[in-house]
Write a protein that holds these residues in place. Structure first.
Motif, mmCIF file in Angstrom:
data_model
loop_
_atom_site.group_PDB
_atom_site.id
_atom_site.type_symbol
_atom_site.label_atom_id
_atom_site.label_comp_id
_atom_site.label_asym_id
_atom_site.label_seq_id
_atom_site.Cartn_x
_atom_site.Cartn_y
_atom_site.Cartn_z
ATOM 1 N N GLY A 1 26.580 37.157 48.372
ATOM 2 C CA GLY A 1 26.947 38.486 47.908
ATOM 3 C C GLY A 1 28.391 38.547 47.455
ATOM 4 N N LEU A 2 29.274 37.894 48.195
ATOM 5 C CA LEU A 2 30.689 37.842 47.842
ATOM 6 C C LEU A 2 30.875 37.198 46.469
ATOM 7 N N ALA A 3 30.170 36.108 46.225
ATOM 8 C CA ALA A 3 30.300 35.373 44.972
ATOM 9 C C ALA A 3 29.869 36.205 43.764
ATOM 10 N N LEU A 4 28.820 36.979 43.927
ATOM 11 C CA LEU A 4 28.337 37.795 42.815
ATOM 12 C C LEU A 4 29.172 39.052 42.618
ATOM 13 N N PHE A 5 29.541 39.712 43.699
ATOM 14 C CA PHE A 5 30.240 40.993 43.580
ATOM 15 C C PHE A 5 31.662 40.853 43.062
ATOM 16 N N CYS A 6 32.339 39.743 43.366
ATOM 17 C CA CYS A 6 33.698 39.593 42.843
ATOM 18 C C CYS A 6 33.669 39.470 41.321
ATOM 19 N N ILE A 7 32.565 38.955 40.788
ATOM 20 C CA ILE A 7 32.419 38.832 39.330
ATOM 21 C C ILE A 7 31.985 40.157 38.717
ATOM 22 N N THR A 8 30.920 40.756 39.242
ATOM 23 C CA THR A 8 30.403 41.994 38.652
ATOM 24 C C THR A 8 31.417 43.131 38.772
ATOM 25 N N GLY A 9 32.134 43.182 39.892
ATOM 26 C CA GLY A 9 33.144 44.228 40.059
ATOM 27 C C GLY A 9 34.273 44.082 39.059
ATOM 28 N N THR A 10 34.716 42.853 38.837
ATOM 29 C CA THR A 10 35.799 42.598 37.881
ATOM 30 C C THR A 10 35.363 42.912 36.456
ATOM 31 N N VAL A 11 34.194 42.449 36.088
ATOM 32 C CA VAL A 11 33.703 42.655 34.724
ATOM 33 C C VAL A 11 33.485 44.144 34.442
ATOM 34 N N LYS A 12 32.954 44.868 35.406
ATOM 35 C CA LYS A 12 32.734 46.300 35.190
ATOM 36 C C LYS A 12 34.061 47.029 35.019
ATOM 37 N N ALA A 13 35.048 46.658 35.807
ATOM 38 C CA ALA A 13 36.365 47.278 35.668
ATOM 39 C C ALA A 13 36.973 46.979 34.298
ATOM 40 N N LEU A 14 36.848 45.746 33.843
ATOM 41 C CA LEU A 14 37.358 45.378 32.520
ATOM 42 C C LEU A 14 36.631 46.137 31.417
ATOM 43 N N SER A 15 35.322 46.297 31.566
ATOM 44 C CA SER A 15 34.540 46.992 30.537
ATOM 45 C C SER A 15 34.882 48.482 30.476
#
Length: 205
Positions: A96-110
């Motif tokens: 979960g940590l591995a996926l959320f650090c990516i999805t959270g970052t990408v959503k913030a950038l978008s």
């Protein structure tokens, strides 16, 4: 269902399983397991969405309620047949940590946040649910465990995601590769008992 939310849903599921496993270890009932799994699976994403000013996906999309239910039922039926629950808890938490650090970052950038703020929000997304899980379960949060490394893999993953996104390299392959790096680092840190330097240097007598 949009393919973009699949990593998010998987992250919710993995984190929810870790919460349900902890609920089983603590002797919670099935409803308690579902609530703890929902808290850890959805907590980080809710915090992320509130910060960027969006209605939390957990409240706007019913699909986000399915992973915690599935996790609670899965743990209910398989808990007694599983060996070394602590190991499985760490494995699912790391996923979960591995996926959320990516999805959270990408959503913030978008949503137009700058890369530094997006990395911070990605880390918040990744560690927020686990922090809530441990506090509610009345144990020292893994985030503050001086004998383990928890946030550093998320920071690395979020930074790599931001770099890939801004450079135009982020796709399914690179995203998967970043997730593998974060997951492997987290598991290795737990297995080999790596830890960061303490907040203060102890004086030798």
């Amino acid at each position: 269902m949009s393919i973009e939310i699949l990593p998010d849903l998987l992250g919710v599921f993995f984190f929810a399983v870790s919460g349900c496993l902890l609920a089983g270890r603590k002797g919670f009932d099935l409803i308690g397991s579902l609530l703890l799994g929902s808290l850890v699976g959805l907590g980080g994403g809710v915090a992320r969405d509130v910060i960027i000013g969006q209605t939390p996906a957990a409240f706007s999309n019913p699909l986000y309620l399915a992973p915690p239910v599935l996790a609670a039922l899965l743990v209910f039926w398989l808990y007694n047949s599983a060996e070394k629950i602590g190991r499985w808890l760490v494995v699912f938490d790391a996923a979960g940590l591995a996926l959320f650090c990516i999805t959270g970052t990408v959503k913030a950038l978008s949503f137009g946040l700058n890369p530094v703020a997006s990395v911070l929000l990605g880390v918040t997304t990744a560690v927020g649910g686990g922090l809530l899980r441990d506090v509610v379960a009345n144990q020292v949060p893994q985030l503050f465990n001086s004998h383990d490394i928890y946030a550093i893999p998320a920071i690395i993953g979020a930074a790599l995601a931001a770099l890939s996104y801004t450079g135009g390299w982020l796709n399914i392959g690179t995203g998967f590769g970043i997730a593998v790096v974060v997951f492997s680092f987290r598991i290795a840190a737990w297995h080999f008992r790596w830890h960061a330097p303490l907040a203060v240097r102890k004086q030798k007598n």
